[in-house]
Write an enzyme that holds these catalytic residues in place. Structure first.
Site, PDB file in Angstrom:
ATOM      1  N   TYR A 161       0.850  -1.185   0.000  1.00  0.00           N
ATOM      2  CA  TYR A 161       0.000   0.000   0.000  1.00  0.00           C
ATOM      3  C   TYR A 161       0.893   1.244   0.000  1.00  0.00           C
ATOM      4  O   TYR A 161       2.062   1.196   0.400  1.00  0.00           O
ATOM      5  CB  TYR A 161      -0.908   0.011   1.229  1.00  0.00           C
ATOM      6  CG  TYR A 161      -1.952  -1.079   1.217  1.00  0.00           C
ATOM      7  CD1 TYR A 161      -3.237  -0.834   0.751  1.00  0.00           C
ATOM      8  CD2 TYR A 161      -1.650  -2.362   1.672  1.00  0.00           C
ATOM      9  CE1 TYR A 161      -4.200  -1.838   0.736  1.00  0.00           C
ATOM     10  CE2 TYR A 161      -2.608  -3.371   1.659  1.00  0.00           C
ATOM     11  CZ  TYR A 161      -3.883  -3.102   1.190  1.00  0.00           C
ATOM     12  OH  TYR A 161      -4.826  -4.101   1.173  1.00  0.00           O
ATOM     13  N   TYR A 196      -0.305 -10.423  -0.526  1.00  0.00           N
ATOM     14  CA  TYR A 196       0.783  -9.876   0.300  1.00  0.00           C
ATOM     15  C   TYR A 196       0.727 -10.504   1.686  1.00  0.00           C
ATOM     16  O   TYR A 196      -0.324 -11.003   2.116  1.00  0.00           O
ATOM     17  CB  TYR A 196       0.681  -8.350   0.407  1.00  0.00           C
ATOM     18  CG  TYR A 196      -0.603  -7.851   1.019  1.00  0.00           C
ATOM     19  CD1 TYR A 196      -0.766  -7.767   2.407  1.00  0.00           C
ATOM     20  CD2 TYR A 196      -1.670  -7.441   0.217  1.00  0.00           C
ATOM     21  CE1 TYR A 196      -1.947  -7.311   2.965  1.00  0.00           C
ATOM     22  CE2 TYR A 196      -2.846  -6.981   0.761  1.00  0.00           C
ATOM     23  CZ  TYR A 196      -2.979  -6.909   2.148  1.00  0.00           C
ATOM     24  OH  TYR A 196      -4.149  -6.458   2.691  1.00  0.00           O
ATOM     25  N   ARG A 217      -2.398 -12.824   2.543  1.00  0.00           N
ATOM     26  CA  ARG A 217      -3.766 -12.467   2.189  1.00  0.00           C
ATOM     27  C   ARG A 217      -3.885 -12.515   0.673  1.00  0.00           C
ATOM     28  O   ARG A 217      -3.009 -12.019  -0.042  1.00  0.00           O
ATOM     29  CB  ARG A 217      -4.110 -11.057   2.667  1.00  0.00           C
ATOM     30  CG  ARG A 217      -4.063 -10.861   4.171  1.00  0.00           C
ATOM     31  CD  ARG A 217      -5.176  -9.927   4.602  1.00  0.00           C
ATOM     32  NE  ARG A 217      -6.469 -10.528   4.310  1.00  0.00           N
ATOM     33  CZ  ARG A 217      -7.586  -9.817   4.124  1.00  0.00           C
ATOM     34  NH1 ARG A 217      -7.548  -8.492   4.187  1.00  0.00           N
ATOM     35  NH2 ARG A 217      -8.733 -10.440   3.864  1.00  0.00           N
ATOM     36  N   HIS A 220      -6.951  -8.467  -3.323  1.00  0.00           N
ATOM     37  CA  HIS A 220      -8.300  -7.957  -3.115  1.00  0.00           C
ATOM     38  C   HIS A 220      -8.342  -6.438  -3.285  1.00  0.00           C
ATOM     39  O   HIS A 220      -7.324  -5.752  -3.235  1.00  0.00           O
ATOM     40  CB  HIS A 220      -8.818  -8.331  -1.720  1.00  0.00           C
ATOM     41  CG  HIS A 220      -7.938  -7.859  -0.609  1.00  0.00           C
ATOM     42  ND1 HIS A 220      -6.855  -8.584  -0.158  1.00  0.00           N
ATOM     43  CD2 HIS A 220      -7.948  -6.729   0.140  1.00  0.00           C
ATOM     44  CE1 HIS A 220      -6.251  -7.933   0.821  1.00  0.00           C
ATOM     45  NE2 HIS A 220      -6.889  -6.795   1.021  1.00  0.00           N
ATOM     46  N   HIS A 222     -10.364  -3.123  -1.511  1.00  0.00           N
ATOM     47  CA  HIS A 222     -11.118  -2.707  -0.329  1.00  0.00           C
ATOM     48  C   HIS A 222     -12.223  -1.720  -0.722  1.00  0.00           C
ATOM     49  O   HIS A 222     -12.017  -0.869  -1.591  1.00  0.00           O
ATOM     50  CB  HIS A 222     -10.205  -1.988   0.663  1.00  0.00           C
ATOM     51  CG  HIS A 222      -9.190  -2.847   1.326  1.00  0.00           C
ATOM     52  ND1 HIS A 222      -9.393  -3.444   2.549  1.00  0.00           N
ATOM     53  CD2 HIS A 222      -7.934  -3.185   0.953  1.00  0.00           C
ATOM     54  CE1 HIS A 222      -8.309  -4.116   2.898  1.00  0.00           C
ATOM     55  NE2 HIS A 222      -7.406  -3.973   1.936  1.00  0.00           N
TER      56      HIS A 222
END
Length: 296
Positions: A161, A196, A217, A220, A222
């Protein structure tokens, strides 16, 4: 002085401790503590923990606390990998069957992401495989929801991120807020996210390794979706072909949140979207529940 219940013994430990707390003034604490005490004592009795094992458990929690700071909450991470975060989320987000399901917020949401024009590209550094995401925001009767705010954010194609790579990624990279019109439709451009690992350099990571589990994870997107008169929905959309789709480290995957990621090879569509070549097309509708119906 008279004992509240009796002397502490292995057999009567639960009753003795619960009785000692009977004058607690806080009604919720009075309701909760007997359950916690009972379950904890039952676990210790079933395991028949040694003193050394119990000390190691305490030291594990101590190390977990030492890893917490303003940027990292190791106890939340522990709750996540034990499935407790998702259980609390499920209990607090019971909705009618037609409504979209929720999942955990995650640690990388940022308030203040810019309101972008519908269709904008939230990828600011032009890195990664191009992707277009679209769908509708509906109510449980199938009607479009106008004036809904769609707060989206994602990791980049390396699994990071923007807040994890300050100075490398642009500020608010792969983040944006969009507002629906009367038709309830939304669309934006981005890049295909990647799986990640959750932070695994602390006691929670060590626990996962001891349990034979990975820290990853699956890829995806969010979402936080909100609209006047509707309950706010915090959720994800997942890539069905991700290698970790069936073993999310924090148990966040729900079948209804798995979208179709279609690779498109169409030069005209690519040009219209201002993409250089092939791109991924993701379509997913969301159904919001009215606040009064969720409360019921």
């Amino acid at each position: 002085m008279e004992h509240e219940y009796g002397y502490f013994t292995e057999t009567d430990s639960i009753d003795v401790v619960i009785a000692r707390n009977r004058v607690v003034g806080n009604e919720r604490l009075k309701e909760v503590m007997p359950v916690i005490i009972r379950k904890l004592h039952e676990a210790v009795k079933e395991i028949e923990s040694t003193q050394e094992e119990w000390l190691e458990a305490i030291l594990f929690l101590t190390r977990t606390g030492h890893m917490c700071d303003d940027w990292r909450q190791e106890f939340i991470l522990l709750s996540d990998v034990l499935g407790v975060s998702m259980l609390v989320d499920a209990i607090n987000n019971r909705t009618p069957g037609a409504a979209s399901e929720s999942t955990v917020l995650g640690p990388f949401h940022m308030k203040g992401a810019p309101l972008r024009e519908m269709g904008a590209n939230i990828c600011l550094d032009a890195k990664g495989e191009d992707m277009v995401v679209s769908g509708r925001i509906l109510d449980t009767a199938g009607h479009p929801v106008a004036d809904a705010l769609i707060d989206v954010w994602q990791a980049n194609d390396e699994g990071f991120y923007d807040v994890q790579q300050r100075g490398i990624q642009p500020e608010f990279n792969l983040r944006g807020v969009f507002r629906t019109g009367p038709d309830g439709r939304y669309w934006f451009r981005a890049v295909k996210p990647k799986f990640y690992p959750i932070p695994n350099d602390g006691p929670v990571g060590q626990l996962l390794e001891m349990l034979g589990r990975h820290p990853y994870r699956p890829a995806h997107l969010h979402y936080i979706l909100s609209a006047p008169g509707f309950a706010t929905l915090t959720t994800h959309v997942f890539d069905p072909d991700d290698p970790y789709i069936h073993s999310d480290a924090v148990f966040g995957v729900k079948e209804s949140l798995i979208a179709k990621f279609e690779l498109v090879r169409d030069a005209e569509r690519s040009k219209a979207l201002e993409f250089a070549g092939d791109f991924w097309d993701v379509k997913h509708d969301f159904v919001l529940v009215r606040a009064k119906d969720q409360a019921a």
